[in-house]
Design an enzyme around this catalytic site. Structure first.
Site, PDB file in Angstrom:
ATOM      1  N   VAL A 173      35.637 103.145  36.119  1.00 35.32           N
ATOM      2  CA  VAL A 173      36.922 102.352  36.502  1.00 35.32           C
ATOM      3  C   VAL A 173      36.382 101.084  37.151  1.00 35.32           C
ATOM      4  O   VAL A 173      35.300 100.863  37.465  1.00 35.32           O
ATOM      5  CB  VAL A 173      37.396 103.290  37.605  1.00 35.32           C
ATOM      6  CG1 VAL A 173      36.556 103.479  39.026  1.00 35.32           C
ATOM      7  CG2 VAL A 173      39.091 102.711  38.028  1.00 35.32           C
ATOM      8  N   CYS A 174      37.114 100.024  36.696  1.00 28.26           N
ATOM      9  CA  CYS A 174      36.968  98.665  37.320  1.00 28.26           C
ATOM     10  C   CYS A 174      38.398  98.417  37.981  1.00 28.26           C
ATOM     11  O   CYS A 174      39.342  99.088  38.209  1.00 28.26           O
ATOM     12  CB  CYS A 174      36.509  97.686  36.136  1.00 28.26           C
ATOM     13  SG  CYS A 174      37.555  97.568  34.963  1.00 28.26           S
ATOM     14  N   ARG A 175      38.768  96.821  37.790  1.00 25.85           N
ATOM     15  CA  ARG A 175      39.943  96.437  38.399  1.00 25.85           C
ATOM     16  C   ARG A 175      41.182  96.687  37.453  1.00 25.85           C
ATOM     17  O   ARG A 175      42.103  97.368  37.923  1.00 25.85           O
ATOM     18  CB  ARG A 175      39.926  94.907  38.592  1.00 25.85           C
ATOM     19  CG  ARG A 175      41.129  94.584  39.225  1.00 25.85           C
ATOM     20  CD  ARG A 175      40.952  92.984  39.729  1.00 25.85           C
ATOM     21  NE  ARG A 175      42.178  92.578  39.866  1.00 25.85           N
ATOM     22  CZ  ARG A 175      43.089  91.819  39.243  1.00 25.85           C
ATOM     23  NH1 ARG A 175      42.789  91.610  37.988  1.00 25.85           N
ATOM     24  NH2 ARG A 175      44.327  91.204  39.790  1.00 25.85           N
TER      25      ARG A 175
END
Length: 112
Positions: free
Chosen positions: A64-66
């Site tokens: 996951v990232c932004r």
């Protein structure tokens, strides 16, 4: 054409991650500090190659990232190097919008 990576939508993730599953957050330190999933392991994307030993090799990994761009690149990298990784579509923005639990180092958790 961009490489397709295996992905999952936030609503399709279990509320509590089962044994053998790792949530890897690849955002920068300031993003992590502002708000993150409580069960996540934090390894910024730029540090990943030097910290692969911090990632369980036998676990399924959700990355996951932004918003999903950086995590898609990390997912492709991990899969090319022997991990079973899936990108979390929409990233922490979708996580927060879905009302999933979040923690912060200071104050109210948010996604920046």
């Amino acid at each position: 054409m961009p490489q397709q990576v295996p992905s999952v939508n936030v609503p399709d993730l279990p509320e509590s991650l089962p044994d053998g599953v790792t949530l890897l957050d690849v955002r920068e330190h300031d993003e992590w500090t502002a708000g993150h999933a409580p069960e996540a392991i934090h390894i910024p994307m730029g540090d990943l190659a030097g910290r692969l030993d911090d990632l369980p090799a036998d676990n399924e990994v959700y990355v996951v990232c932004r918003s999903g761009g950086r995590s898609a690149r990390v997912t492709a990298y991990l899969n090319a190097n022997g991990w079973d990784a899936k990108n979390v579509d929409g990233g922490m923005q979708s996580w927060q919008a879905a009302g999933r639990p979040m923690a912060a180092d200071n104050g109210q958790p948010t996604v920046i």
